[in-house]
Design a protein around this motif. Structure first.
Motif, PDB file in Angstrom:
ATOM      1  N   GLY A  38       0.903  -0.991   0.005  1.00 44.31           N
ATOM      2  CA  GLY A  38      -0.155  -0.047  -0.025  1.00 44.31           C
ATOM      3  C   GLY A  38       0.786   1.251   0.187  1.00 44.31           C
ATOM      4  O   GLY A  38       2.163   1.377   0.038  1.00 44.31           O
ATOM      5  N   SER A  39       0.331   2.299  -0.153  1.00 42.52           N
ATOM      6  CA  SER A  39       0.901   3.671  -0.300  1.00 42.52           C
ATOM      7  C   SER A  39       0.207   4.879   0.104  1.00 42.52           C
ATOM      8  O   SER A  39      -0.925   4.582   0.775  1.00 42.52           O
ATOM      9  CB  SER A  39       1.077   4.221  -1.652  1.00 42.52           C
ATOM     10  N   TYR A  40       0.851   5.805   0.896  1.00 42.98           N
ATOM     11  CA  TYR A  40       0.173   6.920   1.777  1.00 42.98           C
ATOM     12  C   TYR A  40       0.192   7.982   0.696  1.00 42.98           C
ATOM     13  O   TYR A  40       1.206   8.313   0.082  1.00 42.98           O
ATOM     14  CB  TYR A  40       1.184   7.222   2.991  1.00 42.98           C
ATOM     15  N   VAL A  41      -1.011   8.633   0.496  1.00 35.34           N
ATOM     16  CA  VAL A  41      -1.113   9.623  -0.779  1.00 35.34           C
ATOM     17  C   VAL A  41      -1.595  11.057  -0.020  1.00 35.34           C
ATOM     18  O   VAL A  41      -2.475  10.670   1.050  1.00 35.34           O
ATOM     19  CB  VAL A  41      -1.966   9.455  -1.604  1.00 35.34           C
ATOM     20  N   THR A  42      -1.142  12.080  -0.416  1.00 38.27           N
ATOM     21  CA  THR A  42      -1.345  13.368   0.083  1.00 38.27           C
ATOM     22  C   THR A  42      -1.344  14.266  -1.024  1.00 38.27           C
ATOM     23  O   THR A  42      -0.611  14.046  -1.759  1.00 38.27           O
ATOM     24  CB  THR A  42      -0.497  13.676   1.468  1.00 38.27           C
ATOM     25  N   THR A  43      -1.754  15.644  -0.662  1.00 40.04           N
ATOM     26  CA  THR A  43      -1.656  16.645  -1.339  1.00 40.04           C
ATOM     27  C   THR A  43      -1.736  18.074  -0.697  1.00 40.04           C
ATOM     28  O   THR A  43      -2.049  18.112   0.532  1.00 40.04           O
ATOM     29  CB  THR A  43      -2.651  16.598  -2.767  1.00 40.04           C
ATOM     30  N   SER A  44      -1.334  19.134  -1.282  1.00 41.92           N
ATOM     31  CA  SER A  44      -1.455  20.296  -0.646  1.00 41.92           C
ATOM     32  C   SER A  44      -1.874  21.351  -1.401  1.00 41.92           C
ATOM     33  O   SER A  44      -1.616  21.557  -2.718  1.00 41.92           O
ATOM     34  CB  SER A  44      -0.006  20.716  -0.488  1.00 41.92           C
ATOM     35  N   LEU A  45      -3.031  21.993  -0.936  1.00 41.64           N
ATOM     36  CA  LEU A  45      -3.672  23.051  -1.794  1.00 41.64           C
ATOM     37  C   LEU A  45      -2.811  24.074  -2.264  1.00 41.64           C
ATOM     38  O   LEU A  45      -2.760  24.666  -3.322  1.00 41.64           O
ATOM     39  CB  LEU A  45      -4.939  23.431  -0.983  1.00 41.64           C
ATOM     40  N   LEU A  46      -1.951  24.570  -1.109  1.00 42.39           N
ATOM     41  CA  LEU A  46      -0.791  25.793  -1.527  1.00 42.39           C
ATOM     42  C   LEU A  46       0.007  24.880  -2.625  1.00 42.39           C
ATOM     43  O   LEU A  46       0.145  26.146  -3.645  1.00 42.39           O
ATOM     44  CB  LEU A  46      -0.086  25.897  -0.314  1.00 42.39           C
ATOM     45  N   ALA A  47       0.484  24.009  -2.630  1.00 43.85           N
ATOM     46  CA  ALA A  47       1.667  23.627  -3.434  1.00 43.85           C
ATOM     47  C   ALA A  47       1.036  23.425  -4.956  1.00 43.85           C
ATOM     48  O   ALA A  47       1.352  23.810  -6.015  1.00 43.85           O
ATOM     49  CB  ALA A  47       1.987  22.166  -3.168  1.00 43.85           C
ATOM     50  N   GLU A  48      -0.335  22.933  -4.802  1.00 45.27           N
ATOM     51  CA  GLU A  48      -1.050  22.721  -6.114  1.00 45.27           C
ATOM     52  C   GLU A  48      -1.634  24.015  -6.780  1.00 45.27           C
ATOM     53  O   GLU A  48      -1.444  24.288  -7.775  1.00 45.27           O
ATOM     54  CB  GLU A  48      -2.408  21.761  -6.056  1.00 45.27           C
ATOM     55  N   GLY A  49      -1.971  25.181  -6.009  1.00 42.03           N
ATOM     56  CA  GLY A  49      -2.264  26.581  -6.419  1.00 42.03           C
ATOM     57  C   GLY A  49      -0.844  27.075  -7.162  1.00 42.03           C
ATOM     58  O   GLY A  49      -1.020  27.789  -7.899  1.00 42.03           O
ATOM     59  N   VAL A  50       0.286  26.929  -6.418  1.00 44.65           N
ATOM     60  CA  VAL A  50       1.330  27.598  -6.923  1.00 44.65           C
ATOM     61  C   VAL A  50       1.863  26.994  -8.080  1.00 44.65           C
ATOM     62  O   VAL A  50       2.091  27.448  -9.097  1.00 44.65           O
ATOM     63  CB  VAL A  50       2.764  27.301  -5.789  1.00 44.65           C
ATOM     64  N   TRP A  51       1.756  25.604  -8.216  1.00 49.06           N
ATOM     65  CA  TRP A  51       1.959  24.851  -9.613  1.00 49.06           C
ATOM     66  C   TRP A  51       1.073  25.356 -10.773  1.00 49.06           C
ATOM     67  O   TRP A  51       1.523  25.685 -11.643  1.00 49.06           O
ATOM     68  CB  TRP A  51       1.730  23.281  -9.391  1.00 49.06           C
TER      69      TRP A  51
END
Length: 87
Positions: A38-51
Motif C-alpha cells: 500500500g501507499s500513503y497519498v497526500t496533496t497540498s492545496l498551496l503547492a497545487e495552487g502555486v503549480w
C-alpha cells in the motif's frame, strides 16, 4: 517580491488539487496491484495552487512587469476582467 497583479482563477487551484490527488490515488492503486504494498497519498492545496499559477509566480520572482490594475466596469478586454460568480 512584488504582489501579483493578475489573480489566478479560483477554479484553477481546485482543479489542479483534484488532478493531483486523483493521480496519486491511481498511482497508489497501481503500485498495490503490482507489488501488493500500500501507499500513503497526500496533496497540498498551496503547492497545487502555486503549480497552477506557476508562470505568474516565476515571473514575479524574476521581477516581471505585470499589467496594471484596471477599472472592472471598463476593462480593456472582456477576457482580461475578473468576474464575480453567482451564488
Amino acid at each position: 517580491m512584488p504582489a501579483l497583479r493578475r489573480p489566478c482563477g479560483r477554479g484553477q487551484r481546485r482543479s489542479a488539487t483534484a488532478v493531483g490527488i486523483y493521480s496519486a490515488i491511481v498511482t497508489a492503486l497501481y503500485r498495490r496491484e503490482r507489488t501488493g504494498k500500500g501507499s500513503y497519498v497526500t496533496t497540498s492545496l498551496l503547492a497545487e495552487g502555486v503549480w497552477a499559477c506557476g508562470v505568474s509566480v516565476q515571473a514575479a520572482l524574476c521581477n516581471a512587469t505585470f499589467y496594471p490594475l484596471h477599472d472592472r466596469k471598463n476593462p480593456p478586454s472582456m477576457l482580461m476582467n475578473v468576474y464575480r460568480r453567482r451564488g
